[in-house]
Design a protein around this motif. Structure first.
Motif, PDB file in Angstrom:
ATOM      1  N   GLY A  53      16.548  19.416  17.650  1.00  0.00           N
ATOM      2  CA  GLY A  53      15.960  19.998  18.863  1.00  0.00           C
ATOM      3  C   GLY A  53      15.516  18.931  19.848  1.00  0.00           C
ATOM      4  O   GLY A  53      15.814  19.006  21.043  1.00  0.00           O
ATOM      5  N   LEU A  54      14.810  17.934  19.354  1.00  0.00           N
ATOM      6  CA  LEU A  54      14.356  16.846  20.216  1.00  0.00           C
ATOM      7  C   LEU A  54      15.544  16.085  20.782  1.00  0.00           C
ATOM      8  O   LEU A  54      15.582  15.781  21.981  1.00  0.00           O
ATOM      9  CB  LEU A  54      13.444  15.887  19.441  1.00  0.00           C
ATOM     10  N   ALA A  55      16.528  15.806  19.948  1.00  0.00           N
ATOM     11  CA  ALA A  55      17.695  15.042  20.388  1.00  0.00           C
ATOM     12  C   ALA A  55      18.427  15.769  21.516  1.00  0.00           C
ATOM     13  O   ALA A  55      18.731  15.165  22.550  1.00  0.00           O
ATOM     14  CB  ALA A  55      18.634  14.782  19.211  1.00  0.00           C
ATOM     15  N   PHE A  56      18.706  17.056  21.334  1.00  0.00           N
ATOM     16  CA  PHE A  56      19.422  17.814  22.365  1.00  0.00           C
ATOM     17  C   PHE A  56      18.617  17.874  23.666  1.00  0.00           C
ATOM     18  O   PHE A  56      19.163  17.694  24.755  1.00  0.00           O
ATOM     19  CB  PHE A  56      19.750  19.234  21.895  1.00  0.00           C
ATOM     20  N   ARG A  57      17.314  18.123  23.549  1.00  0.00           N
ATOM     21  CA  ARG A  57      16.471  18.227  24.746  1.00  0.00           C
ATOM     22  C   ARG A  57      16.448  16.905  25.509  1.00  0.00           C
ATOM     23  O   ARG A  57      16.662  16.859  26.729  1.00  0.00           O
ATOM     24  CB  ARG A  57      15.052  18.643  24.356  1.00  0.00           C
TER      25      ARG A  57
END
Length: 181
Positions: free
Chosen positions: A156-160
């Motif tokens: 989630g953090l990576a995509f955001r």
């Protein structure tokens, strides 16, 4: 020593405790080590387990082995210089033989905001590198998210972070191509 010849048997040291201590001190001179790493090295060198345990206990007692201090320095260094996220740091510490509660305490020192900012820095650096310039957007996203995932960042953090940084990079490129009047 030629091919196919055997090494002569290593003679047993006169003082096995001094031998084990010398091995540990030589290793600790190069860099800090965990108690587990030193124990593995002593086992590989054929040191008697009772001797190894006694030497390690003494080194621990005098403060030359401190897994908590090792974990704290390891986390700080690997986060700052390698961009590793909490999850990857925990795995590395576990692999080095640091107890789970000690590892958890060291990793807890990484602030979530600092972790996100480090992920952003990694993405920006990769975007500046130019290797992604000719790639389409899906390929860029996949490669950048993959890079962050290998460093232990959550999906989630990576995509955001990747989407926001790509959007920001595209806005900057648009401003360079079409400056405001």
């Amino acid at each position: 020593m030629g091919f196919g010849t055997r090494k002569p048997e290593q003679p047993q040291p006169q003082d096995p405790v001094a031998h084990a201590r010398d091995i540990c001190l030589r290793l600790l001179t190069a860099r800090p080590r965990t108690k587990s790493e030193l124990a593995q090295s002593l086992t590989r060198k054929g040191v008697d387990p009772e001797v190894a345990e006694g030497v390690l206990a003494r080194l621990d007692e005098v403060g030359l082995i401190d897994d908590a201090a090792f974990a704290e320095v390891w986390v700080r260094s690997r986060h700052a210089y390698q961009g590793m996220a909490k999850r990857a740091l925990s795995v590395e510490l576990r692999r080095k033989g640091v107890a789970d509660e000690v590892a958890a305490e060291a990793v807890a020192a990484v602030d979530p905001a600092a972790e996100e900012e480090r992920a952003r820095e990694l993405v920006r650096k990769r975007l500046r590198g130019g290797s992604l310039q000719s790639a389409d957007e899906q390929t860029r996203i996949r490669r950048l998210v993959g890079m962050l995932a290998r460093k232990g960042y959550s999906e989630g953090l990576a995509f955001r972070v990747v989407r926001e940084e790509l959007r920001e990079a595209n806005l900057d490129a648009d401003l360079l191509d079409n400056p405001p009047d």
